[in-house]
Scaffold this motif. Structure first.
Motif, mmCIF file in Angstrom:
data_model
loop_
_atom_site.group_PDB
_atom_site.id
_atom_site.type_symbol
_atom_site.label_atom_id
_atom_site.label_comp_id
_atom_site.label_asym_id
_atom_site.label_seq_id
_atom_site.Cartn_x
_atom_site.Cartn_y
_atom_site.Cartn_z
ATOM 1 N N TYR A 1 0.833 -1.204 0.000
ATOM 2 C CA TYR A 1 0.000 0.000 0.000
ATOM 3 C C TYR A 1 0.870 1.258 0.000
ATOM 4 N N ASP A 2 1.912 1.262 0.829
ATOM 5 C CA ASP A 2 2.815 2.416 0.874
ATOM 6 C C ASP A 2 3.483 2.635 -0.480
ATOM 7 N N CYS B 292 0.998 4.276 -2.849
ATOM 8 C CA CYS B 292 0.828 5.707 -2.579
ATOM 9 C C CYS B 292 2.020 6.509 -3.110
ATOM 10 N N GLN C 81 1.825 9.154 -6.232
ATOM 11 C CA GLN C 81 2.228 10.545 -6.022
ATOM 12 C C GLN C 81 3.283 10.963 -7.046
ATOM 13 N N GLU D 155 -3.159 9.912 0.803
ATOM 14 C CA GLU D 155 -3.745 8.613 1.090
ATOM 15 C C GLU D 155 -4.711 8.209 -0.019
ATOM 16 N N LYS D 156 -4.596 6.958 -0.472
ATOM 17 C CA LYS D 156 -5.453 6.470 -1.537
ATOM 18 C C LYS D 156 -6.301 5.311 -1.022
#
Length: 328
Positions: free
Chosen positions: A218-219, A222, A226, A239-240
């Motif tokens: 997840y990180d 993101c 970005q 945050e998505k």
């Protein structure tokens, strides 16, 4: 000990365990709530229950006199297994009570507590830890009847997935399985996750689904997003929650139990089952005294997980590529 509270004995704790049996048995389930909100709880299951997807292969077609279709119900059954687990945890009452009172100190309510309330809160403190262990094992657990940890109580979702691959239930030809060729990083995470999602069947993409991933993935998504879209005027938050391009249908769900997982799962919430009992009289909570200075918290309960179906219209598993161990 706070003023007005007498020293609690085994009878106080055992009475509280009996009085609040249902609440205490539910606390381990509440302990997996961060994961369970993306899953479906199935209560009333002791040992096993058949689950599956039923369908009838019939369709509206041009009228032809006396033309018939076979409407036999076709069901592919799976088994949601729950296993009977136990806890026999020794605790020193004074230490446990001090911990509870310390937690309540900021609320200035310790002095007003009754002994029965304090016993309940002390037992709840132990029960919540059971839930934390379950939460960390939802995917990685491997059933071993002789095991001594939560990770051996039941088969987790990743273990079930690996078994389905071995059994031929998950294959690329069935479009319910994919083996990724690239290791996910912050440079490619967005494109990789999009590719996994777009490889799903139209039926799966046509409904709201969860993409179950690790926090690391997840990180990386993101960061990747970005980098790719940071200058766009509509990109106002880091945050998505949903995968870009899924029309808000694919929710990105980082799960605690997915750390170091070999798989990503894409499936609706209704297909991710957590089985418990919580309704019968076999499960129990009580407190015993078998040593001079300690008490024993005893709990018995059922727990297990399963996917209701692995049909491509409802499910896809992606086996992640692993970094090479070769130096350089």
């Amino acid at each position: 000990m706070s003023k007005g509270l007498t020293v609690l004995g085994v009878n106080d704790f055992d009475k509280s365990a009996t009085t609040y049996r249902k609440q205490l048995l539910m606390m381990p389930i509440q302990g997996i709530q961060s994961s369970l909100k993306h899953m479906t709880l199935r209560p009333g299951i002791r040992y096993a229950q058949r689950v599956g997807q039923a369908g009838v292969n019939v369709e509206l077609r041009p009228y032809v006199p006396n033309s018939k279709q076979d409407a036999n119900l076709q069901t592919i059954w799976r088994e949601l297994k729950t296993y009977f687990g136990s806890v026999n945890a020794d605790f020193e009452p004074n230490d446990a009570i001090s911990t509870v009172l310390g937690h309540l100190a900021s609320q200035a309510s310790g002095e007003a507590l009754k002994n029965t309330d304090l016993a309940k809160l002390t037992l709840a403190l132990i029960a919540n830890q059971i839930g934390a262990k379950l939460n960390s094992c939802l995917f990685t657990a491997v059933r071993d009847a002789n095991g001594t940890t939560t990770n051996k109580l039941f088969d987790g979702f990743d273990t079930i997935t690996a078994a389905d691959v071995t059994a031929g239930n998950l294959t690329t030809n069935k479009n319910n399985y994919l083996e990724a060729s690239s290791v996910i990083s912050s440079a490619n995470a967005e494109s990789e996750l999009k590719a996994y999602y777009r490889s799903c069947s139209d039926e799966l993409r046509g409904q709201a689904v969860k993409m179950l991933i690790s926090q690391d993935i997840y990180d990386a998504y993101c960061d990747s997003y970005q980098t790719n879209h940071g200058a766009l005027p509509y990109n106002r938050e880091f945050e998505k929650t949903y995968l870009e391009g899924s029309q808000g249908k694919c929710e990105l769900v980082p799960i605690v139990g997915k750390a170091n997982s070999e798989y990503i799962h894409i499936t609706p919430k209704s297909n991710i089952l957590v089985g418990v009992d919580q309704m019968g009289d076999i499960e129990r909570v009580n407190v015993g005294k078998y040593a001079p200075d300690t008490l024993t918290f005893e709990m018995r309960m059922f727990f297990g997980v399963e996917f209701e179906t692995v049909d491509a219209r409802m499910f896809k598993a992606i086996k992640l590529a692993q970094p090479s161990n070769n130096p350089g």
